[in-house]
Design a protein around this motif. Structure first.
Motif, PDB file in Angstrom:
ATOM      1  N   UNK A   4     101.616  19.150  84.640  1.00 11.62           N
ATOM      2  CA  UNK A   4     101.622  20.126  83.317  1.00 11.62           C
ATOM      3  C   UNK A   4     103.013  20.722  83.020  1.00 11.62           C
ATOM      4  N   UNK A   5     103.399  20.271  81.553  1.00 10.53           N
ATOM      5  CA  UNK A   5     104.791  20.355  81.314  1.00 10.53           C
ATOM      6  C   UNK A   5     104.952  21.650  80.245  1.00 10.53           C
ATOM      7  N   UNK A   6     105.835  22.439  80.121  1.00 14.23           N
ATOM      8  CA  UNK A   6     105.835  23.450  79.169  1.00 14.23           C
ATOM      9  C   UNK A   6     106.801  23.215  77.991  1.00 14.23           C
ATOM     10  N   UNK A   7     106.213  23.309  76.970  1.00 21.34           N
ATOM     11  CA  UNK A   7     107.291  23.139  75.735  1.00 21.34           C
ATOM     12  C   UNK A   7     107.537  24.592  75.473  1.00 21.34           C
ATOM     13  N   UNK A   8     108.839  24.823  75.145  1.00 21.25           N
ATOM     14  CA  UNK A   8     109.319  26.105  74.693  1.00 21.25           C
ATOM     15  C   UNK A   8     109.694  26.073  73.168  1.00 21.25           C
ATOM     16  N   UNK A   9     110.037  27.303  72.496  1.00 19.06           N
ATOM     17  CA  UNK A   9     110.069  27.349  71.166  1.00 19.06           C
ATOM     18  C   UNK A   9     111.801  26.818  71.091  1.00 19.06           C
ATOM     19  N   UNK A  10     111.930  25.587  70.399  1.00 17.95           N
ATOM     20  CA  UNK A  10     113.283  24.823  70.453  1.00 17.95           C
ATOM     21  C   UNK A  10     114.388  25.839  69.733  1.00 17.95           C
ATOM     22  N   UNK A  11     115.752  25.545  69.871  1.00 17.54           N
ATOM     23  CA  UNK A  11     116.837  26.110  69.024  1.00 17.54           C
ATOM     24  C   UNK A  11     116.552  25.381  67.691  1.00 17.54           C
ATOM     25  N   UNK A  12     116.336  26.036  66.691  1.00 20.66           N
ATOM     26  CA  UNK A  12     116.198  25.720  65.502  1.00 20.66           C
ATOM     27  C   UNK A  12     117.282  25.389  64.483  1.00 20.66           C
ATOM     28  N   UNK A  13     118.472  25.546  65.265  1.00 17.70           N
ATOM     29  CA  UNK A  13     119.652  25.624  64.581  1.00 17.70           C
ATOM     30  C   UNK A  13     120.169  26.430  63.465  1.00 17.70           C
ATOM     31  N   UNK A  14     121.242  26.524  62.823  1.00 12.44           N
ATOM     32  CA  UNK A  14     121.803  27.455  61.787  1.00 12.44           C
ATOM     33  C   UNK A  14     121.691  28.798  62.299  1.00 12.44           C
ATOM     34  N   UNK A  15     121.780  29.087  63.529  1.00 10.07           N
ATOM     35  CA  UNK A  15     121.969  30.406  63.847  1.00 10.07           C
ATOM     36  C   UNK A  15     120.564  31.168  63.975  1.00 10.07           C
ATOM     37  N   UNK A  16     119.681  30.328  63.925  1.00 11.40           N
ATOM     38  CA  UNK A  16     118.250  31.049  64.063  1.00 11.40           C
ATOM     39  C   UNK A  16     117.791  31.492  65.396  1.00 11.40           C
ATOM     40  N   UNK A  17     117.280  32.519  65.716  1.00  7.70           N
ATOM     41  CA  UNK A  17     117.062  33.002  66.945  1.00  7.70           C
ATOM     42  C   UNK A  17     115.416  33.289  67.070  1.00  7.70           C
ATOM     43  N   UNK A  18     114.622  33.420  66.293  1.00  8.01           N
ATOM     44  CA  UNK A  18     113.170  33.738  66.466  1.00  8.01           C
ATOM     45  C   UNK A  18     112.504  32.929  65.251  1.00  8.01           C
ATOM     46  N   UNK A 244     106.646  63.505  69.393  1.00  8.03           N
ATOM     47  CA  UNK A 244     107.438  63.667  67.900  1.00  8.03           C
ATOM     48  C   UNK A 244     106.400  62.861  67.054  1.00  8.03           C
ATOM     49  N   UNK A 245     105.737  63.118  65.910  1.00  8.43           N
ATOM     50  CA  UNK A 245     104.861  62.612  65.089  1.00  8.43           C
ATOM     51  C   UNK A 245     105.503  61.911  64.202  1.00  8.43           C
ATOM     52  N   UNK A 246     105.335  60.226  63.975  1.00  7.04           N
ATOM     53  CA  UNK A 246     106.224  59.373  63.199  1.00  7.04           C
ATOM     54  C   UNK A 246     105.787  59.785  61.755  1.00  7.04           C
ATOM     55  N   UNK A 247     106.543  59.518  60.677  1.00 10.53           N
ATOM     56  CA  UNK A 247     106.377  59.684  59.506  1.00 10.53           C
ATOM     57  C   UNK A 247     105.159  58.996  58.877  1.00 10.53           C
ATOM     58  N   UNK A 248     104.413  59.479  58.063  1.00  7.80           N
ATOM     59  CA  UNK A 248     103.045  58.680  57.486  1.00  7.80           C
ATOM     60  C   UNK A 248     103.582  57.599  56.808  1.00  7.80           C
ATOM     61  N   UNK A 249     102.604  56.690  56.401  1.00  8.65           N
ATOM     62  CA  UNK A 249     102.914  55.911  55.283  1.00  8.65           C
ATOM     63  C   UNK A 249     102.807  54.318  55.775  1.00  8.65           C
ATOM     64  N   UNK A 250     102.808  53.336  54.942  1.00  8.15           N
ATOM     65  CA  UNK A 250     102.622  52.093  55.440  1.00  8.15           C
ATOM     66  C   UNK A 250     103.900  51.412  55.957  1.00  8.15           C
ATOM     67  N   UNK A 251     104.046  50.731  56.903  1.00  6.71           N
ATOM     68  CA  UNK A 251     105.258  50.107  57.679  1.00  6.71           C
ATOM     69  C   UNK A 251     104.900  48.779  57.447  1.00  6.71           C
ATOM     70  N   UNK A 252     106.156  48.168  56.914  1.00 13.47           N
ATOM     71  CA  UNK A 252     106.132  46.576  56.770  1.00 13.47           C
ATOM     72  C   UNK A 252     107.412  46.052  57.492  1.00 13.47           C
ATOM     73  N   UNK A 253     107.024  45.057  58.647  1.00 11.06           N
ATOM     74  CA  UNK A 253     108.123  44.701  59.302  1.00 11.06           C
ATOM     75  C   UNK A 253     109.145  43.823  58.543  1.00 11.06           C
ATOM     76  N   UNK A 254     110.451  44.264  58.898  1.00  9.89           N
ATOM     77  CA  UNK A 254     111.423  43.615  58.267  1.00  9.89           C
ATOM     78  C   UNK A 254     111.635  42.056  59.185  1.00  9.89           C
ATOM     79  N   UNK A 255     111.024  41.029  58.568  1.00 10.09           N
ATOM     80  CA  UNK A 255     111.061  39.865  59.507  1.00 10.09           C
ATOM     81  C   UNK A 255     110.843  38.586  58.452  1.00 10.09           C
ATOM     82  N   UNK A 256     111.219  37.319  59.101  1.00  9.48           N
ATOM     83  CA  UNK A 256     111.202  36.302  58.346  1.00  9.48           C
ATOM     84  C   UNK A 256     112.147  36.116  57.042  1.00  9.48           C
ATOM     85  N   UNK A 257     111.844  35.888  56.009  1.00  8.78           N
ATOM     86  CA  UNK A 257     112.679  35.734  54.776  1.00  8.78           C
ATOM     87  C   UNK A 257     113.345  37.242  54.454  1.00  8.78           C
ATOM     88  N   UNK A 258     112.065  38.169  54.633  1.00  8.84           N
ATOM     89  CA  UNK A 258     112.620  39.490  54.170  1.00  8.84           C
ATOM     90  C   UNK A 258     113.718  40.168  55.048  1.00  8.84           C
TER      91      UNK A 258
END
Length: 476
Positions: A4-18, A244-258
């Motif tokens: 059983x061999x494990x394949x990890x997410x490779x380095x995609x180049x161009x400084x990408x880390x995730x 501490x109560x977090x502010x109400x409202x929709x939270x949109x993750x800043x990831x990917x292209x955004x």
């Protein structure tokens, strides 16, 4: 006997880390061939299919669709070198199996490993792996949970190592041993805000510290401390009352292209002292020239291509603006070739494809390349090479029905030309009031590479070419 061999997410180049898992292309129990695409991931640059360098039977997958994984996190495991019989897989999956490069597995690796982890990003061969992988079931597996933290032993205060380095044991509640963080962006974010990564608990595989972990820790530090209550009330109040109560409202993750756009624009505003100038121009003659070109036959010429040709000529006259700034060396680097980026709005967000060697292309060639890159952007088929290497950006925001804007420079470039909509307006032409096709041109530039005289000269030359396109007839 299957290994059983494990394949990890490779380095995609161009400084990408995730990358975010968009769609699994294989399931547990499927037979995969060497270099067969197994998962589609979305990075900050593009959407790509990741091929597996092993051939065999998939025994586990790590991460559901929509999960964001850092480079180096496990993607899946593959049983190779056996017959694929159920009894072999049953023996290999639950136990501790050697990974690529260990002992008896080396013969299997040499025959079942291609060395390619992503089209365009090859490797010389399998890297040695020391960690053994334990698979609990054939179902979709979760990434390994962070190891439990041992209670700190009493010790004298040790010197604090730089953030992100491998620190020695520290007193208090700090982490002992190397800090589990891969992303240089995460390290920089923590360093810039003075956050000790040893005090952050990672939520990634094996306790890996992700950007979200650092941002959560910073947010907790920024929250104002709750005012202490009187002694009797504090003794009687439940512990949850101080939460501490977090502010109400929709939270949109800043990831990917955004997320990539947010990081680049923030860096641009932080590092570049930009300034903007603008001018209205009479584009009537340019529109008439384009109509005449297209009426003469042959491939149609786009307005964007004509504006690109004008930009190339303007940059030849003002080369200071086709440059970048080496902040560390305190040097302006003037670039010999013009690689022209153009802003394109897609369902995934704003992207800036790059037309390579725009200075050597004709109007027809530019039209064809703009069309190709625009179609690829709409289909999320742009490659990292299509999105990098730009030296100057042309932003046609007139397609959104607006007249003007103050563009943010596409870091690390030094300037951007913005073009508003072309509409009929009253205009003084040859001393008389007339209705002409008018466009507003706005130009944002890095004030470190030039002063206002150079920027104004560039913009005035562009406006003159728009108003009198005959100046460029010999090179169109």
């Amino acid at each position: 006997m299957a290994q059983v061999l494990e394949f990890k997410l490779p380095d995609l180049g161009e400084g990408l880390t995730e990358a975010e898992i968009v769609r699994w292309l294989v399931g547990v129990g499927d037979v995969v061939a060497i270099d067969q695409p197994v998962v589609e991931v979305e990075t900050a640059k593009a959407m790509v299919e990741v091929p597996c360098p092993y051939g065999g039977v998939v025994t586990a997958r790590y991460g559901e669709e929509g999960t964001e994984l850092p480079v180096g996190a496990p993607l899946l495991t593959v049983a190779v070198g056996g017959t694929g019989a159920p009894e072999e897989l049953a023996e290999a999956a639950p136990g501790t199996a050697p990974t690529a490069g260990e002992g008896a597995a080396e013969s299997a690796v040499s025959s079942e490993y291609s060395g390619n982890v992503l089209v365009g990003y090859g490797t010389a061969g399998p890297a040695a792996r020391r960690r053994r992988v334990r698979h609990e079931s054939h179902a979709v597996a979760k990434a390994p949970a962070p190891a439990a933290q041992a209670p700190p032993a009493p010790a004298a205060q040790a010197p604090v190592a730089p953030v992100g380095s491998a620190p020695v044991a520290a007193s208090g509640t700090g982490r002992e041993g190397p800090v589990p963080v891969i992303s240089p962006l995460v390290r920089k974010l923590a360093r810039d805000r003075g956050l000790d990564l040893r005090e952050v608990r990672g939520s990634g595989p094996e306790g890996l510290i992700l950007r979200a972990d650092v941002e959560s820790a910073l947010a907790a530090l920024d929250r104002p401390a709750a005012a202490p209550a009187p002694a009797p009330a504090r003794a009687a109040a439940p512990a949850a009352s101080s939460a501490v109560v977090a502010p109400a409202g929709e939270r949109v993750p800043l990831r990917g292209v955004r997320g990539a756009v947010a990081d680049k624009l923030s860096r641009s505003r932080t590092e570049i002292p930009d300034a903007t100038c603008w001018v209205d121009a009479d584009a009537t003659e340019l529109m008439a020239a384009r109509t005449a070109m297209n009426a003469a036959g042959g491939p149609k010429i786009s307005l964007l291509a004509l504006l690109a040709r004008i930009c190339v000529h303007a940059l030849a006259r003002f080369p200071e603006l086709n440059s970048t700034v080496d902040t560390a060396a305190r040097e302006i680097v003037r670039l010999p070739d013009v690689h022209l980026g153009f802003a394109a709005q897609t369902p995934r967000g704003l992207v800036v494809p790059v037309v390579k060697d725009a200075g050597t292309r004709t109007a027809e060639s530019l039209t064809a390349e703009f069309a190709r890159l625009t179609e690829a952007a709409r289909e999320s088929a742009l490659t990292p090479a299509d999105l990098t290497g730009g030296t100057f950006t042309l932003n046609n925001y007139g397609v959104f029905g607006v007249d003007g804007s103050t563009p943010i420079i596409n870091h690390p470039e030094a300037a951007m030309l913005g073009v508003g909509r072309i509409i009929p307006k009253p205009w003084v032409h040859h001393g008389e009031l007339a209705v002409r096709q008018v466009v507003q041109l706005s130009f944002t530039f890095d004030h470190r590479v030039c002063d206002g005289g150079t920027a104004g000269g560039f913009l005035r030359y562009v406006a003159d070419c728009v108003e009198q396109p005959a100046v460029l007839l010999r090179t169109l």
